[in-house]
Design a protein around this motif. Structure first.
Motif, PDB file in Angstrom:
ATOM      1  N   ASP A  14       9.360  -9.435  -0.992  1.00 12.35           N
ATOM      2  CA  ASP A  14      10.857  -9.496   0.656  1.00 12.35           C
ATOM      3  C   ASP A  14      10.820  -7.704   0.404  1.00 12.35           C
ATOM      4  O   ASP A  14      11.819  -7.637   1.304  1.00 12.35           O
ATOM      5  N   ALA A  15      10.196  -6.669  -0.523  1.00 13.29           N
ATOM      6  CA  ALA A  15      10.773  -5.218  -0.593  1.00 13.29           C
ATOM      7  C   ALA A  15      10.329  -4.891  -0.426  1.00 13.29           C
ATOM      8  O   ALA A  15       8.652  -4.756  -1.051  1.00 13.29           O
ATOM      9  N   GLN A  16       9.946  -3.785   0.606  1.00  9.26           N
ATOM     10  CA  GLN A  16       8.977  -2.791   1.191  1.00  9.26           C
ATOM     11  C   GLN A  16       9.008  -1.723  -0.096  1.00  9.26           C
ATOM     12  O   GLN A  16      10.224  -1.819  -0.909  1.00  9.26           O
ATOM     13  N   THR A  17       7.674  -1.117  -0.235  1.00 10.97           N
ATOM     14  CA  THR A  17       6.971  -0.723  -1.235  1.00 10.97           C
ATOM     15  C   THR A  17       5.671  -0.032  -0.360  1.00 10.97           C
ATOM     16  O   THR A  17       5.420   0.252   0.659  1.00 10.97           O
ATOM     17  N   ASP A  18       5.381   1.637  -1.352  1.00  6.60           N
ATOM     18  CA  ASP A  18       4.549   1.925  -1.181  1.00  6.60           C
ATOM     19  C   ASP A  18       3.206   1.513  -2.082  1.00  6.60           C
ATOM     20  O   ASP A  18       3.345   1.517  -2.816  1.00  6.60           O
ATOM     21  N   ILE A  19       2.058   1.938  -1.422  1.00  8.77           N
ATOM     22  CA  ILE A  19       0.710   1.509  -2.357  1.00  8.77           C
ATOM     23  C   ILE A  19       0.400   2.374  -3.607  1.00  8.77           C
ATOM     24  O   ILE A  19       0.351   1.630  -4.624  1.00  8.77           O
ATOM     25  N   ASN A  20       1.116   3.576  -3.505  1.00 13.41           N
ATOM     26  CA  ASN A  20       0.806   4.076  -5.549  1.00 13.41           C
ATOM     27  C   ASN A  20       1.972   3.181  -6.181  1.00 13.41           C
ATOM     28  O   ASN A  20       1.309   2.833  -6.738  1.00 13.41           O
ATOM     29  N   SER A  21       3.337   2.479  -5.701  1.00 14.63           N
ATOM     30  CA  SER A  21       4.173   2.077  -6.529  1.00 14.63           C
ATOM     31  C   SER A  21       3.786   0.778  -6.451  1.00 14.63           C
ATOM     32  O   SER A  21       3.716  -0.025  -7.929  1.00 14.63           O
ATOM     33  N   LEU A  22       2.853   0.119  -5.722  1.00 13.33           N
ATOM     34  CA  LEU A  22       2.027  -1.191  -5.870  1.00 13.33           C
ATOM     35  C   LEU A  22       0.866  -1.111  -6.980  1.00 13.33           C
ATOM     36  O   LEU A  22       0.849  -2.365  -7.789  1.00 13.33           O
ATOM     37  N   VAL A  23       0.582  -0.168  -6.822  1.00 10.58           N
ATOM     38  CA  VAL A  23      -0.778  -0.520  -7.737  1.00 10.58           C
ATOM     39  C   VAL A  23      -0.221   0.201  -8.762  1.00 10.58           C
ATOM     40  O   VAL A  23      -0.195  -0.750 -10.219  1.00 10.58           O
ATOM     41  N   MET A  24       0.732   0.532  -9.324  1.00 12.59           N
ATOM     42  CA  MET A  24       1.827   0.788 -10.606  1.00 12.59           C
ATOM     43  C   MET A  24       1.830  -0.257 -11.323  1.00 12.59           C
ATOM     44  O   MET A  24       1.792  -0.867 -12.725  1.00 12.59           O
ATOM     45  N   ALA A  47       1.381  -3.553 -10.675  1.00 13.26           N
ATOM     46  CA  ALA A  47       0.196  -4.095 -10.288  1.00 13.26           C
ATOM     47  C   ALA A  47      -0.952  -4.392 -12.188  1.00 13.26           C
ATOM     48  O   ALA A  47      -1.276  -4.742 -12.801  1.00 13.26           O
ATOM     49  N   ARG A  48      -0.740  -2.605 -12.342  1.00  9.79           N
ATOM     50  CA  ARG A  48      -1.330  -1.883 -13.283  1.00  9.79           C
ATOM     51  C   ARG A  48      -0.874  -2.784 -14.906  1.00  9.79           C
ATOM     52  O   ARG A  48      -1.438  -3.171 -15.894  1.00  9.79           O
ATOM     53  N   MET A  49       0.990  -2.866 -14.567  1.00 11.80           N
ATOM     54  CA  MET A  49       1.310  -3.092 -15.641  1.00 11.80           C
ATOM     55  C   MET A  49       1.272  -4.933 -16.171  1.00 11.80           C
ATOM     56  O   MET A  49       1.270  -5.376 -17.239  1.00 11.80           O
ATOM     57  N   GLU A  50       1.439  -5.425 -14.360  1.00  4.77           N
ATOM     58  CA  GLU A  50       1.144  -6.699 -14.970  1.00  4.77           C
ATOM     59  C   GLU A  50      -0.236  -6.978 -15.179  1.00  4.77           C
ATOM     60  O   GLU A  50      -0.048  -7.881 -16.101  1.00  4.77           O
ATOM     61  N   GLN A  51      -1.114  -6.742 -15.158  1.00  8.66           N
ATOM     62  CA  GLN A  51      -2.238  -7.022 -15.502  1.00  8.66           C
ATOM     63  C   GLN A  51      -2.323  -7.119 -16.805  1.00  8.66           C
ATOM     64  O   GLN A  51      -3.107  -7.543 -17.854  1.00  8.66           O
ATOM     65  N   LYS A  52      -1.794  -5.869 -17.064  1.00 10.40           N
ATOM     66  CA  LYS A  52      -1.901  -5.235 -18.842  1.00 10.40           C
ATOM     67  C   LYS A  52      -0.630  -7.002 -20.008  1.00 10.40           C
ATOM     68  O   LYS A  52      -1.601  -7.274 -20.934  1.00 10.40           O
ATOM     69  N   ASN A  53       0.118  -7.262 -18.885  1.00 14.46           N
ATOM     70  CA  ASN A  53       0.272  -8.294 -19.573  1.00 14.46           C
ATOM     71  C   ASN A  53       0.134  -9.661 -19.275  1.00 14.46           C
ATOM     72  O   ASN A  53       0.711 -10.472 -20.097  1.00 14.46           O
ATOM     73  N   ASN A  54      -0.687  -9.993 -18.641  1.00 18.89           N
ATOM     74  CA  ASN A  54      -0.899 -11.177 -18.473  1.00 18.89           C
ATOM     75  C   ASN A  54      -2.675 -11.191 -17.688  1.00 18.89           C
ATOM     76  O   ASN A  54      -2.904 -10.982 -16.708  1.00 18.89           O
ATOM     77  N   GLY A  86      -9.981  -2.879   7.284  1.00 21.78           N
ATOM     78  CA  GLY A  86     -10.559  -1.186   6.380  1.00 21.78           C
ATOM     79  C   GLY A  86      -9.255  -0.971   5.470  1.00 21.78           C
ATOM     80  O   GLY A  86      -9.293  -0.249   4.245  1.00 21.78           O
ATOM     81  N   ARG A  87      -7.668  -0.920   6.256  1.00 21.04           N
ATOM     82  CA  ARG A  87      -6.450  -0.615   5.377  1.00 21.04           C
ATOM     83  C   ARG A  87      -6.055  -2.067   4.278  1.00 21.04           C
ATOM     84  O   ARG A  87      -6.200  -1.655   3.303  1.00 21.04           O
ATOM     85  N   VAL A  88      -6.967  -3.196   4.378  1.00 21.32           N
ATOM     86  CA  VAL A  88      -7.388  -4.557   3.970  1.00 21.32           C
ATOM     87  C   VAL A  88      -7.870  -3.690   2.909  1.00 21.32           C
ATOM     88  O   VAL A  88      -7.500  -4.286   1.231  1.00 21.32           O
ATOM     89  N   ILE A  89      -8.904  -3.380   2.864  1.00 23.65           N
ATOM     90  CA  ILE A  89     -10.220  -3.345   1.957  1.00 23.65           C
ATOM     91  C   ILE A  89      -9.738  -2.064   0.991  1.00 23.65           C
ATOM     92  O   ILE A  89      -9.839  -2.048  -0.333  1.00 23.65           O
ATOM     93  N   GLU A  90      -9.217  -0.955   1.594  1.00 32.24           N
ATOM     94  CA  GLU A  90      -8.339   0.406   1.239  1.00 32.24           C
ATOM     95  C   GLU A  90      -7.300  -0.641  -0.572  1.00 32.24           C
ATOM     96  O   GLU A  90      -7.226   0.194  -1.475  1.00 32.24           O
ATOM     97  N   LEU A  91      -6.378  -1.168   0.074  1.00 33.04           N
ATOM     98  CA  LEU A  91      -5.862  -1.780  -0.333  1.00 33.04           C
ATOM     99  C   LEU A  91      -6.568  -2.163  -1.846  1.00 33.04           C
ATOM    100  O   LEU A  91      -6.449  -2.218  -2.855  1.00 33.04           O
ATOM    101  N   VAL A  92      -7.598  -3.346  -1.456  1.00 34.40           N
ATOM    102  CA  VAL A  92      -8.211  -4.330  -2.283  1.00 34.40           C
ATOM    103  C   VAL A  92      -8.943  -3.124  -3.388  1.00 34.40           C
ATOM    104  O   VAL A  92      -8.540  -3.281  -4.658  1.00 34.40           O
ATOM    105  N   ASP A  93      -9.829  -2.208  -3.373  1.00 33.62           N
ATOM    106  CA  ASP A  93     -10.228  -1.023  -3.662  1.00 33.62           C
ATOM    107  C   ASP A  93      -9.397  -0.786  -4.408  1.00 33.62           C
ATOM    108  O   ASP A  93      -9.567  -0.081  -6.187  1.00 33.62           O
ATOM    109  N   GLY A 102      -9.135  -1.154  -8.847  1.00 35.57           N
ATOM    110  CA  GLY A 102      -9.169   0.366  -9.706  1.00 35.57           C
ATOM    111  C   GLY A 102      -7.996   0.035 -11.221  1.00 35.57           C
ATOM    112  O   GLY A 102      -8.101   1.007 -11.737  1.00 35.57           O
ATOM    113  N   ALA A 103      -6.925  -0.446 -10.628  1.00 34.66           N
ATOM    114  CA  ALA A 103      -6.042  -0.663 -11.589  1.00 34.66           C
ATOM    115  C   ALA A 103      -6.269  -1.672 -12.076  1.00 34.66           C
ATOM    116  O   ALA A 103      -5.744  -1.931 -13.422  1.00 34.66           O
TER     117      ALA A 103
END
Length: 135
Positions: free
Chosen positions: A75-85, A87-94, A110-117, A121-122
């Motif tokens: 429920d917290a607003q974020t931007d895509i770059n911090s979300l990717v960061m 997600a990368r840290m969480e993927q390493k831990n879990n 296309g915006r959904v596919i951009e986020l998935v891509d 990458g993370a």
């Protein structure tokens, strides 16, 4: 003639029906209360309908994308770059890390596919798309 004492031969009865009723009541109470505990903290969006949707409660990240371009993690607003960061840290831990994307109904595909891509990458490999159940 010998009379028997009625009290000496009467077997006491144990009525367990009220106890069973109370146990069923407690079972239903705890089942219903845990259903409300599982709810993810997300912002309300109008999701597309799907007939064959299934429920997954083991999601680590619930990402909401609104039609105005805003992105939310939980429920917290974020931007895509911090979300990717994150997600990368969480993927390493879990290793069983998963992301569920809740895209608003009017959002460009296309915006959904951009986020998935970017998430792929993370290193994130498990995704889900949230819908409203059609039943």
């Amino acid at each position: 003639m010998k009379l028997r004492d009625v009290r000496s031969h009467k077997v006491p009865e144990l009525n367990i029906i009220p106890m069973i009723d109370i146990m069923f009541f407690l079972l239903v109470f705890f089942m219903l209360s845990t259903m409300y505990m599982v709810d993810l903290k997300t912002i309300p969006v109008k999701l597309p309908q799907a007939q064959n949707a299934s429920t997954d409660t083991s999601t680590t990240f619930a990402v909401t994308m609104k039609a105005d371009g805003s992105v939310y993690l939980g429920d917290a607003q974020t931007d895509i770059n911090s979300l990717v960061m994150q997600a990368r840290m969480e993927q390493k831990n879990n290793p069983s890390f998963a992301v569920v994307i809740r895209a608003e109904k009017g959002l460009e595909y296309g915006r959904v596919i951009e986020l998935v891509d970017k998430l792929k990458g993370a290193g994130v490999s498990r995704f889900g798309l949230a819908t409203d159940g059609g039943k």
